[in-house]
Design a protein around this motif. Sequence first.
Motif, PDB file in Angstrom:
ATOM      1  N   THR A 132       0.857  -1.187   0.000  1.00  0.00           N
ATOM      2  CA  THR A 132       0.000   0.000   0.000  1.00  0.00           C
ATOM      3  C   THR A 132       0.891   1.234   0.000  1.00  0.00           C
ATOM      4  N   HIS A 140      -3.404   6.688  -3.888  1.00  0.00           N
ATOM      5  CA  HIS A 140      -4.219   5.907  -4.820  1.00  0.00           C
ATOM      6  C   HIS A 140      -3.693   6.016  -6.249  1.00  0.00           C
ATOM      7  N   ALA A 141      -3.124   7.129  -6.608  1.00  0.00           N
ATOM      8  CA  ALA A 141      -2.553   7.250  -7.953  1.00  0.00           C
ATOM      9  C   ALA A 141      -1.364   6.306  -8.104  1.00  0.00           C
ATOM     10  N   ARG A 158      -2.649   2.768  -8.439  1.00  0.00           N
ATOM     11  CA  ARG A 158      -3.137   2.476  -9.796  1.00  0.00           C
ATOM     12  C   ARG A 158      -1.984   2.229 -10.756  1.00  0.00           C
ATOM     13  N   ALA A 218     -11.215   1.394   0.408  1.00  0.00           N
ATOM     14  CA  ALA A 218     -10.808   2.299  -0.670  1.00  0.00           C
ATOM     15  C   ALA A 218      -9.681   1.689  -1.504  1.00  0.00           C
ATOM     16  N   VAL A 219      -8.760   0.974  -0.849  1.00  0.00           N
ATOM     17  CA  VAL A 219      -7.700   0.272  -1.574  1.00  0.00           C
ATOM     18  C   VAL A 219      -8.312  -0.761  -2.516  1.00  0.00           C
ATOM     19  N   ASP A 235     -11.284  -0.704  -3.853  1.00  0.00           N
ATOM     20  CA  ASP A 235     -11.994  -0.020  -4.942  1.00  0.00           C
ATOM     21  C   ASP A 235     -11.023   0.525  -5.981  1.00  0.00           C
ATOM     22  N   THR A 236      -9.851   0.959  -5.541  1.00  0.00           N
ATOM     23  CA  THR A 236      -8.854   1.468  -6.486  1.00  0.00           C
ATOM     24  C   THR A 236      -8.252   0.345  -7.316  1.00  0.00           C
ATOM     25  N   ALA A 237      -7.977  -0.792  -6.689  1.00  0.00           N
ATOM     26  CA  ALA A 237      -7.218  -1.853  -7.354  1.00  0.00           C
ATOM     27  C   ALA A 237      -8.082  -2.856  -8.106  1.00  0.00           C
TER      28      ALA A 237
END
Length: 287
Positions: free
Chosen positions: A16, A25-26, A29, A62-63, A65-67
Amino acid sequence: MDSSRDFSGIWIPLVTPFLDGAVDHAGLRRLVTRLAGSGVAGLVLNGSTGEAAALSEAEQLAVLDTACGTLPVIAGISGITPQAVAARLDALRGRDLAGVLLTPPYYVRPSQAGIAEHFRRAADASPAPLLLYDIPARTGVRIETATMLGLAAHPNIAAVKDCSGDLDHAQAVINDGRLQVLAGDDHRLFTTLCQGGVGAICASAHLRPDLFVALHRAVATNDLRTAAALWRRLWPLTKALFAEPNPAPLKAALALLDGLGPDLRAPMTAASPEALASVLAAVEALR
């Protein structure tokens, strides 16, 4: 084998990344995009390599949802009480998950009967196939062989991440055939594959996923000469990455090689210069 329950291959327990104390989060991604073209089977999110214990539940979701959406994803969760585990599982509903990776209750050291009930209740409630995470070094308890083989009868328990360190135990579960066994300790990857395990959840594969995928493919096709040669090359990397607490050496290397933030959350501390130098030397030797 139902393809939706096949966990064969190399899975990466994703770090993370952090930026100014928050989840980056960028950066996450970018890392997912790079790994998507490497041939890995998928990603494991919110595990120990991802510093899940230092993330809030909202951050963990949230991790995910991003990945999610590029590669198959296994979500790591843990909890001591049935109520806590049920709440974590309920929060996962609606997300496209290949599986859920669950530890035994940590710290309280329940009996084997308590461990079995913990997993059965979770499997009943899980929105995706359950993977048992046998890691006594962190939880303080083992999932004994008899307990694991009893759990194999549950229709929603599909696999195990094996960090038991017990070759006889791993072989018994592999021979039984009902649960897929994935190596959970990077340094046991080759051994587990040769025993008949289907793959690995391997933090080291962040750095040269192509070679780890090639190793898995070589064993799967009975090309053991190639597999052994690859493992001799990769073994120094697995040793260097775990010379200090994971994921500190890995994050330090990713910062230099991938531009990912090196920050960790307390109580984790940064890798020493010596540890980083060992990792970078092992990576260079693989070029």
